[in-house]
Every structure is written in C-alpha cells, then in structure tokens.
Write an enzyme that holds these catalytic residues in place. Sequence first.
Site, mmCIF file in Angstrom:
data_model
loop_
_atom_site.group_PDB
_atom_site.id
_atom_site.type_symbol
_atom_site.label_atom_id
_atom_site.label_comp_id
_atom_site.label_asym_id
_atom_site.label_seq_id
_atom_site.Cartn_x
_atom_site.Cartn_y
_atom_site.Cartn_z
ATOM 1 C CD GLU A 21 -34.882 -35.115 76.676
ATOM 2 O OE1 GLU A 21 -35.667 -34.480 77.765
ATOM 3 O OE2 GLU A 21 -33.855 -34.264 76.436
ATOM 4 C CG HIS A 75 -30.213 -35.787 73.637
ATOM 5 N ND1 HIS A 75 -30.654 -34.875 72.954
ATOM 6 C CD2 HIS A 75 -31.013 -35.896 74.568
ATOM 7 C CE1 HIS A 75 -31.676 -34.336 73.475
ATOM 8 N NE2 HIS A 75 -31.969 -35.090 74.582
ATOM 9 C CB CYS A 127 -27.573 -36.678 68.657
ATOM 10 S SG CYS A 127 -28.937 -36.515 69.819
ATOM 11 C CG ASP A 182 -31.080 -30.186 71.995
ATOM 12 O OD1 ASP A 182 -31.327 -30.599 70.765
ATOM 13 O OD2 ASP A 182 -30.907 -31.071 72.792
ATOM 14 C CB SER A 183 -35.175 -31.459 70.889
ATOM 15 O OG SER A 183 -34.459 -32.711 71.285
ATOM 16 C CB CYS A 223 -30.510 -29.087 68.123
ATOM 17 S SG CYS A 223 -31.597 -30.367 67.354
HETATM 18 N N1 DGL Z 1 -30.226 -33.295 70.555
HETATM 19 C C1 DGL Z 1 -30.763 -33.038 69.241
HETATM 20 C C2 DGL Z 1 -29.621 -33.197 68.225
HETATM 21 O O1 DGL Z 1 -28.581 -32.982 68.281
HETATM 22 C C3 DGL Z 1 -32.016 -33.784 69.002
HETATM 23 C C4 DGL Z 1 -32.409 -34.841 69.630
HETATM 24 C C5 DGL Z 1 -34.009 -35.508 69.304
HETATM 25 O O2 DGL Z 1 -34.787 -34.296 69.874
HETATM 26 O O3 DGL Z 1 -34.243 -36.093 68.403
HETATM 27 O O4 DGL Z 1 -29.916 -33.676 66.848
#
Ligand code: DGL
Length: 270
Positions: free
Chosen positions: A152, A186, A184, A11-12, A74
């Site tokens: 984050e 996160h 997302c 993931d990011s 992600c």
């Molecule tokens: N967690 C990621 C997603 O599901 C990306 C979040 C990001 O870096 O903007 O899209």
Amino acid sequence: MDSNSPIGVFDSGLGGLTVLKELRRLLPHENFIFVGDSARAPYGSRTPEEIISFLQQFMDYFQSRGVKMAVCACNTMTSYGYPVIKDKTSFALVPMNPAIIPAVKASANKHIGVIATEATIKKGMHKQAASNLDPQIKVFGVGCPKFVPLIETGHIHDDAIDEAVQEYADKFKTSDIHSLILGCTHYPIISEVLTKHFGKDVALINPALETAKDAATILTKNNLLNTQEQSGSLELRFSAKQNNSEKMAEIILGSDIPPITDVDLTTFAK
Ligand code: DGL
C-alpha cells in the site's frame, strides 16, 4: 436489470486493481467502478465483525450506484463476509475464486502453497476448497501480515519487501510445493520478488484470472453483457488517497487511467 449498468469492483485498497485488470481484459466493453477502502486497510488484521460490516457498506454504496454486479476483489472479505451477504444483494456478488484447479494442475505432487492475510489463512477457504475437490491435495498456508502495509505504501521493489518475502518463503522450506496461490489480491503486484525467493520451479497462481472468468460466465448466463460497441469506462475511487495511488494504479493497470476520486463508505454505516 439493465445490461449497460456498471460493475462494481472493490477491495480494502490497491490489491483489487489486480482483479480489475483481468476483468477489463476479459470484458472490454463493461463500465467499471473500482472502490478501494485504503483508509481502513489492512482488513487482514481486522475482526470478522468489522470485515462483514465493511462488506455491507460496499454493498450499500454499490446499490446506490445502480450496479448490475459487484466483484469482491478481496479474499479476506470473500472468506468472512461473502457467505453471510451473498443472498442479500439485489445484484450478483462474485467472490474471489480460490484457484485450486490451476494450482493442482501446476503441482505434480499435489502440494500447494497459499500465501494470504492472517484472517484468510485462519478461515481456511483454500484448504476447504481443495479438500472438496480432492482430499489428496495438501495445502500449506502461511499468513503474511507484512505484505499489505508495504505494498500500500509503494514498497514493491526494495529491501523491505525483499526481507519480508524471504521471511515467509522460509516457512515453506520443508513443504515441497510446486505451486503457490497468491491468496490476497495485493500479492500479484510483488510477483517478481516472490519468484526470486520461491524459485522458478514454484508456479505462481493468480486467482484474478479465474475470478474474472466467473464474472464473465455469470454475465453471459444472465444476458447481462454490456451491448455498447465502444470500450467501457472506468472510475477509480479510494477512501484515502495516498501520494503514490496514481503511480501504483498506473503500474498495475497501465498508463490510461482516470484521475482518482474520493469515496466515503462510512456514510453507509448502519
Ligand atoms: N487484498 C485483500 C485480500 O485479498 C485484503 C488485504 C488486506 O487489507 O489485508 O485479502
């Protein structure tokens, strides 16, 4: 392909750990290598070209590590990069499942909310999946660019996240949704604050569960389940370690986590 090879999960940043958690629960004998590109997060505000090239770097990294499968934890990379790269890897690449089926099951009027990065909402992956399933489903999508930078940096229980959630929840006031897809990876980390503002009548849908099931199905079909009897190993790598990385990993995964190590994805840039 060796069934005892590891599985890459990426993931990011921290968000992909919510998918790793479900994968480890469902596939306890697998060895996982998790990579978060926190040095370049958030991806949700990046161009499609950047997102695709970062995904390619993850693929080259995992190729060098000899994985049997990589799980794209992600939604942003799934939306933009997966369709371009899916047939070009020597191992199975598993995208995020949009989780429309559990979301519609939880919504009697078929009104579904989606919160995700701006890039994911713009690409419309959930709307597309819903209309393929049933054109009667109404999808209300809202991009939430404030969430990832806050999560984050560990703002998961304070006024800053509370105000951001309130701001985005207000955008759903007239939509009469009964389920909300956390589009997302996160966002499951802030489930408590989301429930507080969206109310108990809106079911939160975490697509990590469906995604982990997809990965398990592919491994089973291809005879690639790890045959070891002991619990699988775990490696956690981030391209930029924050002060709170270990603490956040512990909050998401539980206390038994390995030390976090570095990774430099840019060495895989072409
Ligand atoms: N967690 C990621 C997603 O599901 C990306 C979040 C990001 O870096 O903007 O899209």
